[in-house]
Write an enzyme that holds these catalytic residues in place. Structure first.
Site, mmCIF file in Angstrom:
data_model
loop_
_atom_site.group_PDB
_atom_site.id
_atom_site.type_symbol
_atom_site.label_atom_id
_atom_site.label_comp_id
_atom_site.label_asym_id
_atom_site.label_seq_id
_atom_site.Cartn_x
_atom_site.Cartn_y
_atom_site.Cartn_z
ATOM 1 N N LEU A 30 0.818 -1.210 0.000
ATOM 2 C CA LEU A 30 0.000 0.000 0.000
ATOM 3 C C LEU A 30 0.857 1.267 0.000
ATOM 4 O O LEU A 30 1.899 1.322 0.649
ATOM 5 C CB LEU A 30 -0.919 -0.001 1.228
ATOM 6 N N GLY A 33 -1.540 6.451 -2.613
ATOM 7 C CA GLY A 33 -2.687 6.362 -3.518
ATOM 8 C C GLY A 33 -3.785 5.512 -2.887
ATOM 9 O O GLY A 33 -4.959 5.901 -2.860
ATOM 10 N N HIS A 34 -3.384 4.345 -2.338
ATOM 11 C CA HIS A 34 -4.372 3.492 -1.659
ATOM 12 C C HIS A 34 -4.950 4.219 -0.439
ATOM 13 O O HIS A 34 -6.147 4.132 -0.156
ATOM 14 C CB HIS A 34 -3.721 2.189 -1.169
ATOM 15 N N GLU A 145 -7.563 6.620 -10.654
ATOM 16 C CA GLU A 145 -7.568 6.996 -12.078
ATOM 17 C C GLU A 145 -6.235 6.700 -12.755
ATOM 18 O O GLU A 145 -6.138 6.783 -13.975
ATOM 19 C CB GLU A 145 -7.894 8.487 -12.226
ATOM 20 N N LYS A 146 -5.201 6.391 -11.968
ATOM 21 C CA LYS A 146 -3.935 6.038 -12.624
ATOM 22 C C LYS A 146 -4.157 4.858 -13.572
ATOM 23 O O LYS A 146 -3.653 4.823 -14.679
ATOM 24 C CB LYS A 146 -2.853 5.671 -11.600
ATOM 25 N N SER A 182 2.672 4.025 -7.193
ATOM 26 C CA SER A 182 2.386 2.668 -7.667
ATOM 27 C C SER A 182 3.177 1.702 -6.808
ATOM 28 O O SER A 182 4.313 2.001 -6.420
ATOM 29 C CB SER A 182 2.845 2.533 -9.124
#
Ligand code: PAF
Length: 256
Positions: A30, A33-34, A145-146, A182
């Site tokens: 994680l 972003g998460h 949205e990545k 990521s």
């Protein structure tokens, strides 16, 4: 926080949760972003479930699966700190009692962009997401949205199968230098980590998709694709030497 690995544990939790349930499916490792997806779920739903499952059916390459980062205990600590109610951590046997005999296949958009370079990737993604949504039965599910193609395909699957869940797309979270967060960034060698943000810069500044492909090639990336669809420029590249190269994807909206 409940950590459920068996279906019954998850079902008991789901049965006892009142109000809107939010769900964030992940493959672990994680990052911020998460965290933003979980925060969005916590802010708009009464309870939040997260799944952590490195889904083998969406990897078209055994080395990519083997090198996918795994940080389970750290992830559980992060989720506990964020106030998550339930974490579902299934095994292959639990999620695939049919041994992947039944599959969700999209026959158009999934064969373009990332799908053109990773055959059957989206069949694995859509199948596991359908299974997870059927098990967790959330009111809302949150995706970044990545992974714009993934988000679009999941939205369209939910429409096609009349599934009773709202798919919420959340903005890409970036490192201060612009690199999209990521899990795979953990695998970047230091020099490749320094080079990686140039990918986004070129996607933003190039005057056309052709220009972006040319500039990326000159900057040392191996380009899978750069394509603009409905005002959004999407790209995928690999960075680093062949034996340790990392695939990056990103997309930006173009100023019209
Ligand atoms: O985006 C991901 O991490 C995965 O594709 C997902 C949606 C959790 C399915 O395995």
């Amino acid at each position: 926080m409940i950590v459920a690995s068996a279906l019954d544990e998850l079902r008991i939790w789901r049965h006892g949760s009142d109000g809107d349930v939010g769900f964030v499916p992940t493959m672990g490792a994680l990052h911020k972003g998460h965290v933003s997806l979980v925060q969005q779920s916590r802010a708009t739903c009464d309870s939040t479930a997260v799944s952590i499952y490195i889904n083998p059916t969406q990897f078209d390459n055994a080395d990519d699966l083997a090198s996918y980062p795994e940080t389970l205990q750290k992830d559980l600590d992060t989720l506990e700190g964020l106030g998550v109610d339930c974490v579902f951590v299934p095994t292959y046997e639990v999620l695939y009692p049919d041994d992947f005999a039944y599959q969700v296949e999209e026959r158009g958009f999934s064969n373009t962009l990332c799908g053109a370079h990773r055959p059957s990737h989206f069949t694995g993604v859509l199948t596991v997401v359908m299974k997870l949504l059927n098990l967790v039965r959330p009111d809302k599910a949150f995706f970044g949205e990545k992974d714009f193609q993934q988000l679009t395909l999941i939205r369209n699957m939910v429409d096609a199968f009349f599934m009773d869940v709202e798919i919420v797309g959340c903005p890409t979270v970036r490192e201060p230098d612009g690199l999209a967060m990521s899990s795979r960034n953990l695998n970047l060698a230091p020099a490749d980590r320094q080079q990686a943000p140039i990918f986004r810069e070129i996607l933003e500044k190039a005057t056309s998709d052709d220009d972006a492909r040319r500039q990326l090639g000159e900057a040392g990336f191996v380009v899978d694709y750069v394509e603009t669809i409905e005002g959004r420029r999407l790209g995928a590249v690999s960075v680093g030497a062949a034996d340790r190269s990392v695939r990056l994807i990103d997309n930006i909206t173009l100023e019209l």
